[in-house]
Design a protein around this motif. Structure first.
Motif, PDB file in Angstrom:
ATOM      1  N   SER A  36       0.845  -1.197   0.000  1.00 42.76           N
ATOM      2  CA  SER A  36       0.000   0.000   0.000  1.00 42.76           C
ATOM      3  C   SER A  36       0.872   1.236   0.000  1.00 42.76           C
ATOM      4  O   SER A  36       1.807   1.339   0.776  1.00 42.76           O
ATOM      5  CB  SER A  36      -0.919   0.004   1.216  1.00 42.76           C
ATOM      6  N   GLU A  53      -5.580  -5.765  -0.446  1.00 41.84           N
ATOM      7  CA  GLU A  53      -5.429  -6.731   0.627  1.00 41.84           C
ATOM      8  C   GLU A  53      -4.840  -5.986   1.797  1.00 41.84           C
ATOM      9  O   GLU A  53      -4.433  -4.831   1.657  1.00 41.84           O
ATOM     10  CB  GLU A  53      -4.501  -7.871   0.195  1.00 41.84           C
ATOM     11  N   ARG A  54      -4.759  -6.596   2.916  1.00 47.59           N
ATOM     12  CA  ARG A  54      -4.191  -5.931   4.085  1.00 47.59           C
ATOM     13  C   ARG A  54      -2.748  -5.520   3.778  1.00 47.59           C
ATOM     14  O   ARG A  54      -1.893  -6.357   3.557  1.00 47.59           O
ATOM     15  CB  ARG A  54      -4.244  -6.857   5.280  1.00 47.59           C
ATOM     16  N   GLY A  55      -2.509  -4.211   3.689  1.00 50.20           N
ATOM     17  CA  GLY A  55      -1.164  -3.693   3.476  1.00 50.20           C
ATOM     18  C   GLY A  55      -0.676  -3.740   2.046  1.00 50.20           C
ATOM     19  O   GLY A  55       0.467  -3.399   1.781  1.00 50.20           O
TER      20      GLY A  55
END
Length: 158
Positions: A36, A53-55
């Protein structure tokens, strides 16, 4: 970089095989992940966002349809106290290449032998460049530098 159409083939992971002593890259999945924020400075994202997605952000990218010769590779090296930049590796150590794989525990002798053959094929059949990445480096600028270097090495900058 595919010299036929001057397209950059972006991948997270590739499968390399030694064929007749030369390194060959097999097409990977048509996906690429960016942490990210890493893609925020890109003027032309290399693909269509298919979901966060996460991160990280996952992009759908173009994919080669057939195996291709591996012409070169860039080895990312976290170098906190060094200046950023690219450095050609004139006499690559196949062991260094082996450490760049996802095979942390090769248990079968045949598999280890194949990995060593691939590392030797890359060391003798492709150009290699060390990419020094200090702690606080502007990642889009180093990515741009790598792309310019690859295009120059392939004669695509003319």
């Amino acid at each position: 970089v595919d010299e036929r159409d001057q397209h950059v083939d972006d991948r997270d992971v590739i499968a390399v095989q030694a064929m007749d002593g030369a390194p060959v890259v097999h097409p990977g999945p048509p996906l690429m992940s960016l942490r990210s924020g890493d893609g925020d400075a890109l003027t032309e994202p290399p693909g269509e966002m298919v979901g966060p997605e996460r991160g990280s952000v996952r992009l759908a990218v173009e994919r080669a349809t057939e195996p291709q010769a591996l012409r070169g590779a860039y080895l990312l090296d976290h170098a906190p106290g060094e200046a950023p930049g690219l450095e050609t590796i004139d006499a690559p150590d196949p062991a260094r290449l082996l450490t760049a794989t996802f095979n942390f525990a090769l248990r079968a002798p045949e598999r280890l032998e194949r990995q060593l053959e691939v590392a030797a094929a890359i060391a003798t059949g492709a150009w290699l460049v060390r990419v020094r990445i200090p702690s606080h480096l502007d990642l889009p600028s180093i990515a741009s530098e790598i792309l310019c270097d690859a295009r120059h090495r392939l004669g695509l900058d003319r």
